[in-house]
Design an enzyme around this catalytic site. Structure first.
Site, PDB file in Angstrom:
ATOM      1  N   LYS A  67       0.836  -1.205   0.000  1.00  0.00           N
ATOM      2  CA  LYS A  67       0.000   0.000   0.000  1.00  0.00           C
ATOM      3  C   LYS A  67       0.871   1.255   0.000  1.00  0.00           C
ATOM      4  O   LYS A  67       2.022   1.225   0.423  1.00  0.00           O
ATOM      5  CB  LYS A  67      -0.874   0.028   1.268  1.00  0.00           C
ATOM      6  N   ARG A  73     -10.688 -11.186   1.373  1.00  0.00           N
ATOM      7  CA  ARG A  73     -11.534 -12.221   0.763  1.00  0.00           C
ATOM      8  C   ARG A  73     -10.873 -13.592   0.829  1.00  0.00           C
ATOM      9  O   ARG A  73     -11.554 -14.617   0.859  1.00  0.00           O
ATOM     10  CB  ARG A  73     -11.860 -11.809  -0.678  1.00  0.00           C
TER      11      ARG A  73
HETATM   12  N1  BES Z   1      -8.414  -3.532   4.053  1.00  0.00           N
HETATM   13  C1  BES Z   1      -8.460  -3.123   2.691  1.00  0.00           C
HETATM   14  C2  BES Z   1      -9.712  -2.302   2.366  1.00  0.00           C
HETATM   15  C3  BES Z   1      -9.708  -0.883   2.846  1.00  0.00           C
HETATM   16  C4  BES Z   1      -8.930   0.066   2.227  1.00  0.00           C
HETATM   17  C5  BES Z   1     -10.546  -0.501   3.845  1.00  0.00           C
HETATM   18  C6  BES Z   1      -8.974   1.373   2.646  1.00  0.00           C
HETATM   19  C7  BES Z   1     -10.604   0.823   4.271  1.00  0.00           C
HETATM   20  C8  BES Z   1      -9.818   1.756   3.668  1.00  0.00           C
HETATM   21  C9  BES Z   1      -8.461  -4.330   1.760  1.00  0.00           C
HETATM   22  O1  BES Z   1      -7.730  -5.406   2.196  1.00  0.00           O
HETATM   23  C10 BES Z   1      -7.864  -3.881   0.470  1.00  0.00           C
HETATM   24  O2  BES Z   1      -6.704  -3.551   0.468  1.00  0.00           O
HETATM   25  N2  BES Z   1      -8.658  -3.882  -0.591  1.00  0.00           N
HETATM   26  C11 BES Z   1      -8.204  -3.455  -1.855  1.00  0.00           C
HETATM   27  C12 BES Z   1      -8.740  -4.398  -2.902  1.00  0.00           C
HETATM   28  C13 BES Z   1      -8.149  -4.206  -4.257  1.00  0.00           C
HETATM   29  C14 BES Z   1      -6.699  -4.586  -4.250  1.00  0.00           C
HETATM   30  C15 BES Z   1      -8.916  -5.040  -5.239  1.00  0.00           C
HETATM   31  C16 BES Z   1      -8.709  -2.040  -2.077  1.00  0.00           C
HETATM   32  O3  BES Z   1      -9.840  -1.735  -1.697  1.00  0.00           O
HETATM   33  O4  BES Z   1      -7.950  -1.225  -2.601  1.00  0.00           O
HETATM   34 MN    MN Z   2      -5.698  -5.248   1.611  1.00  0.00          MN
END
Ligand code: BES
Ligand code: MN
Ligand code: ZN
Length: 498
Positions: free
Chosen positions: A281, A355
């Site tokens: 991230k 997921r």
């Molecule tokens: N935990 C995150 C989702 C999230 C991101 C919640 C920001 C709250 C704020 C999740 O694991 C994630 O990283 N999801 C990705 C999915 C993508 C890679 C398809 C996302 O939402 O960017």
């Molecule tokens: Mn994630």
């Protein structure tokens, strides 16, 4: 905290502080007008001199007020009289609690004007009042080294006046709201803890703690990494591979109904820290990924609530919990892993990890032949884009279940909104090399994530709640919100009586 309902006139209610609401432009509701008469016009006098505007959120504490059984009177602004509704009532109560918490008042009688009955019946009057008081007195469990501020002195809250005939329902609501508030504190505390404290093992210990508290009705089992391997949870194992912190799979079984009744199963995402893994991230606000276990905390809190309220249901909580870290051993984009269901998954983005741990836990739910399964997860940023921070997302393979959750959210002021989960979304997860990929495109990201989970819940009555936008707040008031426990508590309570 003790909550009581009262039916005698507010002016006659003995307490350390009587709380009434006033509207803008000097208008008083029936309740406040009666108190004003008893207090020899002290309130109207103040309003007519312009010393209190009645604007929403405003408060004024008066002492040595004659004519009342209480010698303190707290005025709370309720905004415009014509617009007065349940939301304005909630807001008034919130500011009242904030004002009371700054004093040494121990017993307060809340006698705000009530919104119309169809907006707030006796049960929800009690339930909401207790929840709002609990949330208002909650203090972040920070690790600051300075001396802690004194906790609020408030120990007894009286709600009324209500008709004598309404007392039992209001009391029932207060008891439920008090239980929700206590379980919500547990959820918020877990959410707020830093990831170096709140690890998968810490969550497992919390589950054991619950078992000690509710010994008679709660059974807890905890699988370590070897156990998770025996369960063949290959997707879950892929996520935890890059972490030095050992994973846990937590199973809580609450029995409040006869053995033959099929249980409800709640599944919570317990990523105690989400760096994104190899698909790392961006640094801004990455600290907030300590909240990525709020689904897990919600499930622990929901089980805590069911046991505390002695709900007559059988409830199973499933919590897969681990960290998502980059490392020499970490799962890489393109790796293919085998889920507990036997389906293979191409991990195209290691940041779509929630997921992966959920799909194996959802598969585990099958053995209970459940009445319904609900998973709760901070799953996608896309859900935050779609709904902002006001509604949790609900997606389901059963519209009646989705509706039930949405309605529970309306009643408990913990709202959720259903997004469509039709077949097309699942088709977007095609992979050239495995049964499916773990991501689709950017578009409809909240729904394609749900569609991924949907491939593991066929034949189950299942709903997914994406709480990425509602589980915590950012900025200066950063912290876990406690959502969506109130919604789930309402859902479970209704299920118990059906
Ligand atoms: N935990 C995150 C989702 C999230 C991101 C919640 C920001 C709250 C704020 C999740 O694991 C994630 O990283 N999801 C990705 C999915 C993508 C890679 C398809 C996302 O939402 O960017
Ligand atoms: Mn994630
Ligand atoms: Zn995540």
């Amino acid at each position: 905290m003790r909550f009581e309902a009262f039916s005698r006139k507010a002016a006659d209610q003995r307490c350390d502080c009587l709380v009434i609401g006033t509207f803008e432009r000097g208008e008083l509701g029936a309740e406040a007008a009666a108190v004003d008469r008893a207090a020899h016009g002290r309130v109207r006098g103040l309003l007519s001199r312009g010393d209190f505007s009645g604007r929403a959120g405003e408060t004024l504490l008066l002492t040595e007020v004659g004519g009342l059984a209480s010698n303190r009177l707290l005025l709370v602004g309720l905004g415009g009289k014509a617009q007065f509704n349940r939301r304005a009532w909630r807001r008034g109560l919130q500011s009242a609690v904030a004002a009371l918490a700054r004093t040494r008042i121990a017993t307060a009688a809340l006698a705000l004007e009530r919104p119309p009955g169809h907006e707030l019946d006796d049960y929800y009057l009690g339930r909401s009042a207790a929840e709002i008081v609990g949330a208002g007195l909650y203090r972040v469990n920070d690790l600051k080294s300075a001396r802690r501020p004194r906790p609020s002195a408030l120990a007894r809250v009286l709600v009324g006046p209500v008709d004598a005939a309404s007392l039992p329902e209001v009391r029932r609501g207060l008891a439920a709201g008090s239980a929700v508030a206590q379980s919500t504190s547990l959820l918020r505390n877990l959410g707020n803890l830093p990831a170096n404290v709140c690890t998968p093992r810490y969550l497992a210990n919390q589950a054991r703690e619950l078992q000690r508290t509710y010994r008679r009705r709660l059974r807890v089992r905890i699988f370590d990494e070897a156990g998770i391997r025996r369960l063949k949870m290959g997707c879950f194992l892929a996520v935890t591979r890059g972490s030095e912190e050992p994973p846990r799979f937590i199973v809580l079984e609450y029995r409040g109904a006869r053995r033959s009744r099929a249980p409800l199963v709640l599944v919570g995402k317990g990523v105690t820290f989400d760096t994104g893994g190899i698909s790392l991230k961006d640094p801004p606000a990455m600290d907030e990924m300590k909240f990525d276990m709020c689904g897990a905390a919600t499930v622990l809190a929901a089980v805590d609530f069911a046991a505390r309220a002695e709900l007559k249901i059988n409830l199973v909580g499933l919590v897969p919990t681990c960290e998502n870290m980059p490392d020499g051993r970490a799962v890489k984009p393109g790796d293919i892993v085998t889920s507990a269901s036997g389906q293979t998954v191409e991990v195209l983005n290691t940041d779509a990890e929630g997921r992966l741990i959920l799909c194996d836990a959802l598969n585990y739910a099958r053995r209970y032949e459940p009445e319904a399964v609900v998973d709760i997860a901070t799953l996608t940023g896309a859900c935050v884009v779609a709904l902002g921070n006001h509604h949790s997302g609900v997606m389901a393979n059963d519209d009646a279940l989705a509706r039930e959750l949405v309605e529970a959210g309306l009643r408990s002021d913990d709202r959720a909104w259903q997004l469509p989960l039709t077949e097309e979304y699942g088709e977007q997860l095609r992979s050239n090399f495995a049964d499916m990929a773990n991501i689709a495109g950017r578009e409809g990201g909240a729904i394609t994530a749900a569609a991924f989970l949907g491939k593991f819940t066929q034949g189950l009555t299942w709903a997914h709640m994406d709480i990425a936008g509602t589980a915590w707040t950012s900025g200066t008031a950063k912290g876990a919100t406690g959502r969506p426990l109130s919604l789930l508590a309402d859902f479970l309570t209704r299920r118990a009586s059906r």
